[in-house]
Design an enzyme around this catalytic site. Structure first.
Site, mmCIF file in Angstrom:
data_model
loop_
_atom_site.group_PDB
_atom_site.id
_atom_site.type_symbol
_atom_site.label_atom_id
_atom_site.label_comp_id
_atom_site.label_asym_id
_atom_site.label_seq_id
_atom_site.Cartn_x
_atom_site.Cartn_y
_atom_site.Cartn_z
ATOM 1 N N GLY B 119 0.806 -1.214 0.000
ATOM 2 C CA GLY B 119 0.000 0.000 0.000
ATOM 3 C C GLY B 119 0.837 1.261 0.000
ATOM 4 O O GLY B 119 0.307 2.367 0.033
ATOM 5 N N GLY B 120 2.156 1.102 -0.013
ATOM 6 C CA GLY B 120 3.024 2.284 -0.056
ATOM 7 C C GLY B 120 3.043 3.081 1.226
ATOM 8 O O GLY B 120 3.362 4.271 1.223
ATOM 9 N N SER B 122 4.796 2.313 4.142
ATOM 10 C CA SER B 122 5.941 2.115 5.041
ATOM 11 C C SER B 122 6.521 3.443 5.505
ATOM 12 O O SER B 122 6.735 4.356 4.708
ATOM 13 C CB SER B 122 7.038 1.317 4.332
ATOM 14 O OG SER B 122 8.223 1.368 5.110
ATOM 15 N N SER B 200 0.958 -4.087 13.976
ATOM 16 C CA SER B 200 0.070 -4.125 15.131
ATOM 17 C C SER B 200 -0.988 -3.050 14.917
ATOM 18 O O SER B 200 -0.690 -1.991 14.372
ATOM 19 C CB SER B 200 0.894 -3.835 16.382
ATOM 20 O OG SER B 200 0.106 -3.921 17.525
ATOM 21 N N ARG B 388 -0.396 15.423 8.685
ATOM 22 C CA ARG B 388 0.984 15.620 8.239
ATOM 23 C C ARG B 388 1.023 16.519 6.999
ATOM 24 O O ARG B 388 1.932 17.348 6.849
ATOM 25 C CB ARG B 388 1.576 14.240 7.917
ATOM 26 C CG ARG B 388 3.068 14.160 7.929
ATOM 27 C CD ARG B 388 3.510 12.721 7.700
ATOM 28 N NE ARG B 388 4.947 12.610 7.562
ATOM 29 C CZ ARG B 388 5.558 11.486 7.210
ATOM 30 N NH1 ARG B 388 4.875 10.382 6.975
ATOM 31 N NH2 ARG B 388 6.874 11.449 7.092
ATOM 32 N N TYR B 449 5.227 5.423 21.926
ATOM 33 C CA TYR B 449 5.126 6.013 20.589
ATOM 34 C C TYR B 449 5.237 7.528 20.720
ATOM 35 O O TYR B 449 4.371 8.162 21.320
ATOM 36 C CB TYR B 449 3.768 5.615 19.997
ATOM 37 C CG TYR B 449 3.574 5.951 18.540
ATOM 38 C CD1 TYR B 449 3.580 4.942 17.580
ATOM 39 C CD2 TYR B 449 3.357 7.252 18.117
ATOM 40 C CE1 TYR B 449 3.384 5.233 16.233
ATOM 41 C CE2 TYR B 449 3.167 7.553 16.775
ATOM 42 C CZ TYR B 449 3.180 6.536 15.839
ATOM 43 O OH TYR B 449 2.991 6.811 14.510
#
Lengths: 533, 533
Positions: B119-120, B122, B200, B388, B449
């Site tokens: 799905g691009g 990463s 996850s 973003r 995170y």
């Protein structure tokens, strides 16, 4: 003292009642008491050691004899007949990781093969000593049986890999915790053995298989120390714990295990439910697991196992008569199948579990009989293997076969395995008493565990030859139904011929490549898991 | 249409409110709107293909451009600046396993390197095209996005590996089931990508990580087809699914995935609880997970993330004012930390979950504020990445870092990572807005995170150099605290330098040995997961 040629402590007897004897006589005929070899005869057959004893290696023949076999059917035939076959040249019994690593390095230096030994409970031939030119050192972890570290904040506990079940729980209980891994071999089987054979316990439905309980490990490999695991979860590449799990000694010697533990549950009981038919029982347990019913165990016996359990194990004649009468009134006849359901946790959790169990019982026409039968089962849950001793003395041999399949194959594989074994005995004019239970359930399927009781032949060669025939027939049936060759016992030498069909040629190449990487001399437990070239 | 140089669908905007702009300006200063390269400029830099196009391979420059980058920080700098670096020579978009295997075989025949593309999404550089002599084929699974088989009895579903999150759930819903894997990248990320990067999801606490959801796979390897998995559980040797999970394309091209699915839950809500301090919140979530509280999510924001969430994301000024007043009365000040807890299942299960959540809330001095904040979060749970885009347009860049540690390291690693990044920016006279949440909890520990917002420098070289400095400082801090280099994003090229410290030299040898066994020509995604010799 531990029996040298049977199961368990020789102070523990689990006698067959007259009723049980009659039950078996009627079904498979009278047994003939065996004429077993004496320990002295077996010891006389132990040859000289090819390894010089010293600080690292012991060469006492009795010790070597006692560490060279497990509990597989061929192991029993060997021990009972006194034809032990090859015996380890030496035994090392390290107390620490460093001592284990030193023993391994020395074995490597002298070109020896290493067979790791935990509790000696393998039923698939993990412990046999290979025949050949190279001397064989048995490295037994029996002295590494301590809790090394406990962390209450992370609920993790590090043990010597040779710690057996009862010592694990005894050392955790003062911390208010338990591991919760209860295979039938619990009395002797070790934490390290469970990891390297991917073991599953009776209550793994709650506590998880050993894969879920294994947090981190320390391994002495021919190429040096390897530490694996140690974080709660990770996406950083392949999980190498999973390469060690099920590696059966081929990657190295697991010396220390950090396990994930839990607080001791406040309440526990095992409830009995009779279903009018096998299919009704299967439908009920599938419904429960697919609703994620948070029970601790779901163990469904087929009709013959239900009858056998009531006849052999429970043995309270009057109570049973009343139970049968009650079940009859509620519509459960001779085809009735007993489910034992574990209910474990806080009062609230237990209430939810019981509510879900009773709803599934109603839905599938079951009859709940309360916790009395389950309490009987729980009280003798680890005594089952002792029955093998008593049966043998009465002239009967026992073997078990197990797999895990997807739900649609559960009944079919049970019938096929039982039938395959019966056919082999029928060809010899013998009968076999076969019964099965589902011991572990998953949303996708279940494990299927069959037990076979038959008259021992008295001739070790004939016994082994017949065993090979029925093992092959049953294993072929398992693979034909898409089952794994083992759900909880591992591969060893007994299952190795069927592993390639399960893993595929590329899968086997991957497993061999991993072993080769750490063990270029093929010194670690050769012949187990996969055949060496 | 999908944005070529940012996140997501260009019809979706997630604008910054004036309040959010003020919030950032006050903390890190005013941003400068960027001067991004145009698509035409980026396309002009695409060189000629070294591969002859045909039935298997497409060489359209726009397609090649669009499949050569993911969403990592260096990917963003490349896309925004138009300095795309190497671009794939060709793209294959197979529709079936056989077409994928044919494309792979042809790539092998011509000595090409293969980069698998899902799905691009990463964020750690799985998709970058290596520079070098060998031509590069990008094999995109985007056309393999269908449900191929569904089995209601075993609750398993087989999908083309390129099926993205929404198409998975849309194809399962008519069967009354769900997969339940919800990473933030859900909108585009694919089932196959999740498997090979060990993903996850936000509710993995209930549904399990992808490891638990991955039942079986079909893989085209340079040595032929490999099928892995397919039984509910097994003790037959190492679990080879676990070798594929996290293999990041190095073992082959995962084309089909059989997943373990569940019945759709009847009820779901996300409850907000404010704790008076970070430590109180950490103690509460640890207590919940260590009691096995069966919630579906436990997500605890630190004080800055709590403030940021309220300022940037929720944005309802009046309601917030009242919320702050109420919290103040209940003793929750500026240090308050918001826990979002997922409550999912049947009415009875939800009642038990809520009861346990409220008990832990009381025990740890939390204030339960009901499901309204959680409903807001749930409504925009996959829109976060769109922020973003808006931040970039306002002159701000964003990066995230994540790990998983044991409980005692949770707070320490959070502080160390935030501090390491702040120090790098401080050396440049810049501030960074850093905030953190615990996104996943386990009995042993949790994931941590952290998000960093800072002013974009406007100079791609400086931007990348600074990113390398803070990435290194933060990653070193993670490893120093015993953390994994990634809990949920994988390794790619960005994390590869830290993997040896985590896995050890022998562990890395094992991973390399596996890859070499299936991919002797090192054609599969070289440079990802581990550096090639």
């Amino acid at each position: 003292m531990r029996r040298w040629n049977g199961w368990g402590d020789d102070a523990v007897a689990y006698s067959l009642t007259d009723a049980a004897r009659a039950f078996l006589r009627q079904r498979i005929g009278a047994g003939t008491a065996p004429r077993d070899a004496t320990r002295e005869q077996a010891l006389r057959a132990v040859g000289p050691s090819r390894i010089r004893a010293g600080a690292l290696f012991e060469d006492d023949p009795a010790l070597r004899l006692d560490r060279s076999r497990g509990q597989s059917f061929p192991d029993w035939v060997a021990m009972k007949s006194g034809r032990m076959g090859p015996v380890a040249d030496a035994v090392a019994r390290p107390r620490t990781h460093d001592e284990a690593a030193t023993a391994l390095a020395e074995a490597r230096r002298i070109g020896a093969i290493v067979v790791p030994y935990g509790g000696g409970t393998s039923v698939v031939g993990h412990l046999g000593v290979p025949r050949g030119e190279r001397p064989v050192v048995d490295i037994s972890l029996e002295r590494m049986d301590r809790l090394l570290a406990f962390d209450a904040t992370t609920l993790t506990a590090t043990f010597g890999a040779g710690t057996p079940g009862p010592r694990i729980e005894a050392q955790l209980a003062p911390h208010g915790c338990l591991l919760g891994h209860f295979p039938q071999s619990y009395e002797y089987a070790t934490l390290g053995g469970w990891v390297v054979t991917r073991s599953s316990g009776q209550q793994s439905y709650r506590y998880g298989r050993i894969e879920q309980l294994f947090h981190a490990g320390r391994v002495a490999t021919p190429r040096g120390e390897w530490r694996v695991g140690g974080v709660p979860a990770s996406s950083a590449g392949p999980d190498l714990r999973e390469a060690l799990l099920g590696s059966e000694g081929r990657l190295g010697l697991l010396t220390e295990v950090t396990a994930r533990v839990r607080p001791l549950p406040a309440h526990e009981s095992f409830h009995g439910v009779f279903f009018p038919s096998w299919q009704a029982g299967v439908d009920a347990v599938r419904a429960l697991v697919q609703q994620d019913a948070p029970l601790s165990m779901l163990r469904l016996a087929n009709e013959v196992e239900t009858q056998t359990q009531l006849a052999l194990v429970q043995g309270h004649e009057t109570a049973l008569k009343w139970l049968r009468r009650y079940l009859g009134l509620r519509g459960i006849g001779a085809d009735g199948c007993l489910l034992l359901a574990g209910i474990t946790g806080s009062a609230r959790e237990c209430a939810l579990q019981k509510r879900m169990l009773l709803a599934a019982t109603r839905e599938h026409r079951g009859v709940h009989v309360g916790p009395a039968l389950g309490a009987g089962w729980a009280g003798s849950r680890f005594r089952g293997p002792y029955l093998r001793n008593s049966l043998w003395e009465a002239g009967y041999a026992v073997d078990t076969l197990e797999t895990c399949v997807m739900w649609p194959q559960a009944t079919a594989v049970m019938r096929a395995v039982e039938q395959a074994v019966r056919a082999v005995f029928a060809a010899d004019g013998e009968r076999v008493h076969a019964f099965t239970h589902l011991s572990h359930v998953y949303r996708q399927g279940c494990s299927v565990y069959s037990t076979f009781v038959f008259r021992a032949s008295g001739d070790p060669d004939a016994e082994l030859a017949r065993w090979r025939r029925f093992k092959r027939a049953a294993s072929d049936a398992i693979l034909a139904h898409g089952g794994t060759i083992s759900h909880q016992h591992g591969v060893g030498v007994d299952h190795a011929p069927w592993l390639p069909a399960e893993k595929g040629a590329l899968g086997m190449d991957l497993i061999r490549a991993m072993a080769r990487e750490f063990d270029p001399q093929a010194m670690m437990n050769p012949g187990k898991l996969f055949a060496d070239a």
